[in-house]
Motif scaffolding. Structure first.
Motif, PDB file in Angstrom:
ATOM      1  N   LEU A 144      -1.001  -6.364  -0.836  1.00 43.24           N
ATOM      2  CA  LEU A 144      -2.256  -5.637  -1.027  1.00 43.24           C
ATOM      3  C   LEU A 144      -2.377  -4.432  -0.091  1.00 43.24           C
ATOM      4  O   LEU A 144      -3.210  -3.547  -0.334  1.00 43.24           O
ATOM      5  CB  LEU A 144      -3.446  -6.585  -0.806  1.00 43.24           C
ATOM      6  CG  LEU A 144      -3.616  -7.709  -1.835  1.00 43.24           C
ATOM      7  CD1 LEU A 144      -4.783  -8.609  -1.458  1.00 43.24           C
ATOM      8  CD2 LEU A 144      -3.814  -7.143  -3.233  1.00 43.24           C
ATOM      9  N   LEU A 145      -1.556  -4.393   0.951  1.00 46.50           N
ATOM     10  CA  LEU A 145      -1.588  -3.270   1.877  1.00 46.50           C
ATOM     11  C   LEU A 145      -0.780  -2.068   1.379  1.00 46.50           C
ATOM     12  O   LEU A 145      -0.867  -0.983   1.960  1.00 46.50           O
ATOM     13  CB  LEU A 145      -1.052  -3.691   3.252  1.00 46.50           C
ATOM     14  CG  LEU A 145      -1.957  -4.591   4.094  1.00 46.50           C
ATOM     15  CD1 LEU A 145      -1.257  -4.983   5.382  1.00 46.50           C
ATOM     16  CD2 LEU A 145      -3.274  -3.893   4.395  1.00 46.50           C
ATOM     17  N   VAL A 146      -0.010  -2.251   0.311  1.00 44.31           N
ATOM     18  CA  VAL A 146       0.818  -1.164  -0.201  1.00 44.31           C
ATOM     19  C   VAL A 146       0.006   0.089  -0.526  1.00 44.31           C
ATOM     20  O   VAL A 146       0.381   1.198  -0.129  1.00 44.31           O
ATOM     21  CB  VAL A 146       1.624  -1.636  -1.430  1.00 44.31           C
ATOM     22  CG1 VAL A 146       2.294  -0.447  -2.133  1.00 44.31           C
ATOM     23  CG2 VAL A 146       2.677  -2.656  -1.013  1.00 44.31           C
ATOM     24  N   PRO A 147      -1.127  -0.017  -1.255  1.00 45.83           N
ATOM     25  CA  PRO A 147      -1.906   1.205  -1.531  1.00 45.83           C
ATOM     26  C   PRO A 147      -2.403   1.912  -0.276  1.00 45.83           C
ATOM     27  O   PRO A 147      -2.593   3.130  -0.281  1.00 45.83           O
ATOM     28  CB  PRO A 147      -3.091   0.686  -2.368  1.00 45.83           C
ATOM     29  CG  PRO A 147      -2.622  -0.599  -2.945  1.00 45.83           C
ATOM     30  CD  PRO A 147      -1.713  -1.191  -1.918  1.00 45.83           C
ATOM     31  N   THR A 148      -2.600   1.166   0.821  1.00 45.65           N
ATOM     32  CA  THR A 148      -3.029   1.789   2.074  1.00 45.65           C
ATOM     33  C   THR A 148      -1.981   2.767   2.575  1.00 45.65           C
ATOM     34  O   THR A 148      -2.292   3.897   2.977  1.00 45.65           O
ATOM     35  CB  THR A 148      -3.288   0.708   3.148  1.00 45.65           C
ATOM     36  OG1 THR A 148      -4.270  -0.204   2.678  1.00 45.65           O
ATOM     37  CG2 THR A 148      -3.752   1.347   4.449  1.00 45.65           C
ATOM     38  N   GLY A 149      -0.713   2.334   2.546  1.00 44.20           N
ATOM     39  CA  GLY A 149       0.362   3.205   2.987  1.00 44.20           C
ATOM     40  C   GLY A 149       0.567   4.400   2.080  1.00 44.20           C
ATOM     41  O   GLY A 149       0.842   5.508   2.538  1.00 44.20           O
ATOM     42  N   LEU A 150       0.401   4.203   0.790  1.00 42.76           N
ATOM     43  CA  LEU A 150       0.615   5.279  -0.172  1.00 42.76           C
ATOM     44  C   LEU A 150      -0.487   6.335  -0.105  1.00 42.76           C
ATOM     45  O   LEU A 150      -0.207   7.541  -0.090  1.00 42.76           O
ATOM     46  CB  LEU A 150       0.681   4.711  -1.597  1.00 42.76           C
ATOM     47  CG  LEU A 150       1.884   3.840  -1.932  1.00 42.76           C
ATOM     48  CD1 LEU A 150       1.712   3.230  -3.326  1.00 42.76           C
ATOM     49  CD2 LEU A 150       3.171   4.645  -1.866  1.00 42.76           C
ATOM     50  N   GLY A 151      -1.736   5.904  -0.057  1.00 44.64           N
ATOM     51  CA  GLY A 151      -2.859   6.818  -0.193  1.00 44.64           C
ATOM     52  C   GLY A 151      -2.981   7.856   0.899  1.00 44.64           C
ATOM     53  O   GLY A 151      -2.893   9.064   0.650  1.00 44.64           O
ATOM     54  N   GLY A 152      -3.185   7.396   2.137  1.00 45.97           N
ATOM     55  CA  GLY A 152      -3.383   8.335   3.230  1.00 45.97           C
ATOM     56  C   GLY A 152      -2.156   9.191   3.485  1.00 45.97           C
ATOM     57  O   GLY A 152      -2.258  10.398   3.724  1.00 45.97           O
ATOM     58  N   ALA A 153      -0.964   8.590   3.420  1.00 40.04           N
ATOM     59  CA  ALA A 153       0.270   9.332   3.684  1.00 40.04           C
ATOM     60  C   ALA A 153       0.537  10.366   2.606  1.00 40.04           C
ATOM     61  O   ALA A 153       1.204  11.374   2.849  1.00 40.04           O
ATOM     62  CB  ALA A 153       1.448   8.358   3.769  1.00 40.04           C
ATOM     63  N   PHE A 154       0.036  10.162   1.401  1.00 41.90           N
ATOM     64  CA  PHE A 154       0.212  11.111   0.311  1.00 41.90           C
ATOM     65  C   PHE A 154      -0.693  12.322   0.488  1.00 41.90           C
ATOM     66  O   PHE A 154      -0.298  13.459   0.233  1.00 41.90           O
ATOM     67  CB  PHE A 154      -0.100  10.406  -1.015  1.00 41.90           C
ATOM     68  CG  PHE A 154       0.491  11.075  -2.227  1.00 41.90           C
ATOM     69  CD1 PHE A 154       1.855  11.309  -2.322  1.00 41.90           C
ATOM     70  CD2 PHE A 154      -0.312  11.467  -3.284  1.00 41.90           C
ATOM     71  CE1 PHE A 154       2.407  11.923  -3.431  1.00 41.90           C
ATOM     72  CE2 PHE A 154       0.218  12.078  -4.406  1.00 41.90           C
ATOM     73  CZ  PHE A 154       1.584  12.308  -4.478  1.00 41.90           C
ATOM     74  N   ALA A 155      -1.916  12.083   0.963  1.00 44.80           N
ATOM     75  CA  ALA A 155      -2.920  13.151   1.009  1.00 44.80           C
ATOM     76  C   ALA A 155      -2.862  14.009   2.268  1.00 44.80           C
ATOM     77  O   ALA A 155      -3.039  15.235   2.196  1.00 44.80           O
ATOM     78  CB  ALA A 155      -4.313  12.549   0.860  1.00 44.80           C
TER      79      ALA A 155
END
Length: 477
Positions: free
Chosen positions: A381-392
């Motif tokens: 469930l933490l995967v979207p956390t890593g993707l979101g902020g690092a992408f933006a």
């Protein structure tokens, strides 16, 4: 912009985007500048995430309650945010290299004071100084990169590498903090900064002097900014414990409001304001600042919550809690490197909006998490956390840097990172109050309310970014 170093006309091939050479330097010493900047950004960020994992041990060692722990985090982030406004201007006025050296030296000494602190009060005081030093390091490190790389495309890749340092530190810091805390003790988290600081100063000796833009410091603006942020944070932290209508909370809110008004008036009339109001009137600048604020509300707030949840609610050791963040660190690193390429292909606006929405999703999918949630599911469930902020964040930072002239790079960087740190500080203040259970325990209900707040803020700024940001950036992205 004009570089003070010799122009490098080499055209090497076969260099990957993940290396300093990929961002073709404008000067011969750009590689040393980038590495020094990356190390500094990394170490000041570690002192946020690693300390979060060490909090339960600090609490036991120094006999502190939840309020003391919140101030250990917020004393650092508030000074980081408040002084960064002037520190950004200092990087422009004194020269990025000189300001950076000052900041690193002071940060290293303050880290030593943190490591030797005999009580919670002394630790908080040392964290105040450490946060002030970090405020100088952050914008001057980015200004150092801005001055080293003239080409917008190569500069964007250099900024992405710089961002990787901070993102990896934020995600991997809990692992390092857990290992050091459990094997050596929480003080080792601060001792670690000493050799890193020395290495940065050695690297800076190879960097050419930076151009300076002399101007008087805006002391009234700086004082009012710090008072406004400190008053607001104190009200949020104490409001959850003493009550929102208690005298100290109401007084601190009053101080925050008066200081905020004073800040606006000062900046409007000062002949050399640390925050030029005309810069804030630019749509791209204003939205970039709001996005940076929201992303740190989500990311910093979540790291703070999970550090307490894993150890207090689930009873995990510091090392085990830190290891939970390992997959997150890997995701953030790879996503940071992909982000500028996605921005080049699709434009920065879609990348910024998508990153925020994914991070908001990360907040909402964690709502069902409880004491009995399988660990493998929590990590998933933490995967979207890593993707979101690092992408933006790389796209937001590059867009902001391209929207201001070179001589204002330090000021713009200070603004962005001040708003980001303010978002993180207020998240810790508010979320810490919400999760403080009976007897300074941990409230799962408070954690869920915190996640909803963070996700909602991210959705709001994602909508603003989609509506207000231009379809193309200053560099054509």
């Amino acid at each position: 912009m004009t570089s003070t170093a010799t122009i490098d006309t080499g055209t090497g091939t076969g260099i990957g985007a993940g290396s300093p050479e990929a961002a073709r330097p404008a000067g011969a010493h750009a590689g040393a500048a980038l590495i020094a900047a990356l190390l500094g950004f990394t170490v000041i960020t570690i002192d946020v995430s690693a300390v979060n994992i060490a909090l339960p041990d600090i609490r036991t060692s120094l006999h502190s309650g939840m309020t003391g722990l919140q101030w250990v985090v917020d004393a650092y982030t508030l000074m980081f945010a408040g002084l960064m406004l002037s520190a950004g201007a200092l990087a422009d006025r004194a020269g990025a290299r000189r300001a950076y050296a000052w900041g690193v030296g002071l940060f290293t000494l303050a880290s030593l004071a943190c490591a030797l602190a005999p009580g919670i009060g002394a630790l908080v005081a040392a964290r105040v100084v450490q946060g002030g030093a970090a405020a100088i390091v952050m914008p001057s490190s980015l200004a150092l990169i801005r001055q080293a790389y003239d080409d917008a495309r190569h500069r964007a890749r250099a900024i992405a590498l710089w961002t990787v340092g901070g993102s990896v530190a934020m995600a991997a810091g809990p692992v390092l903090g857990g290992v050091l805390t459990q094997t050596v003790g929480w003080r080792a988290v601060f001792f670690l900064n000493l050799p890193v600081g020395a290495a940065i100063l050695l690297l800076l000796a190879r960097v050419a002097p930076s151009p300076r833009r002399p101007a008087p410091l805006d002391v009234p603006g700086q004082v009012s900014a710090v008072l406004a942020l400190a008053g607001l944070a104190f009200a949020v932290i104490e409001g959850g414990h003493a009550g929102w209508t208690s005298a100290p909370v109401l007084v601190s809110l009053g101080v925050a409001i008066v200081a905020g008004i004073g800040f606006y008036v000062t900046e409007k009339h000062h002949r050399a304001p640390m925050v030029p109001l005309e810069m804030l009137r630019q749509r791209t600048v204003a939205v970039s600042l709001a996005v940076g604020f929201a992303i740190n509300v989500g990311f910093y707030g979540l790291v703070f919550l999970l550090g307490l949840y894993l150890q207090q609610a689930r009873g995990m050791s510091a090392v085990a809690a830190g290891l939970v963040f390992v997959p997150l660190a890997a995701i953030i690193t790879s996503t940071n490197l992909i982000s500028p390429r996605m921005a080049e292909r699709f434009g920065r606006r879609p990348v910024i909006v998508t990153g925020q929405l994914v991070l908001a999703l990360a907040m909402f999918v964690l709502l069902p998490v409880g004491v009995g949630t399988p660990l493998w599911l929590l990590i998933l469930l933490l995967v979207p956390t890593g993707l979101g902020g690092a992408f933006a964040i790389p796209a937001v930072t590059a867009m902001l840097m391209d929207s201001v002239p070179g001589p204002r790079a330090g000021t713009a960087s200070g603004l962005l990172n001040a708003l980001r740190q303010t978002g993180g500080a207020l998240a810790v203040a508010l979320f810490g109050s919400l999760v403080a259970g009976v007897g300074d325990g941990f409230s799962l209900g408070g954690m869920r309310v915190s996640l909803v707040i963070a996700g909602s803020v991210l959705c709001l700024t994602a909508a603003l970014a989609w509506i207000l940001l231009p379809r193309t950036s200053a560099s054509g992205n």
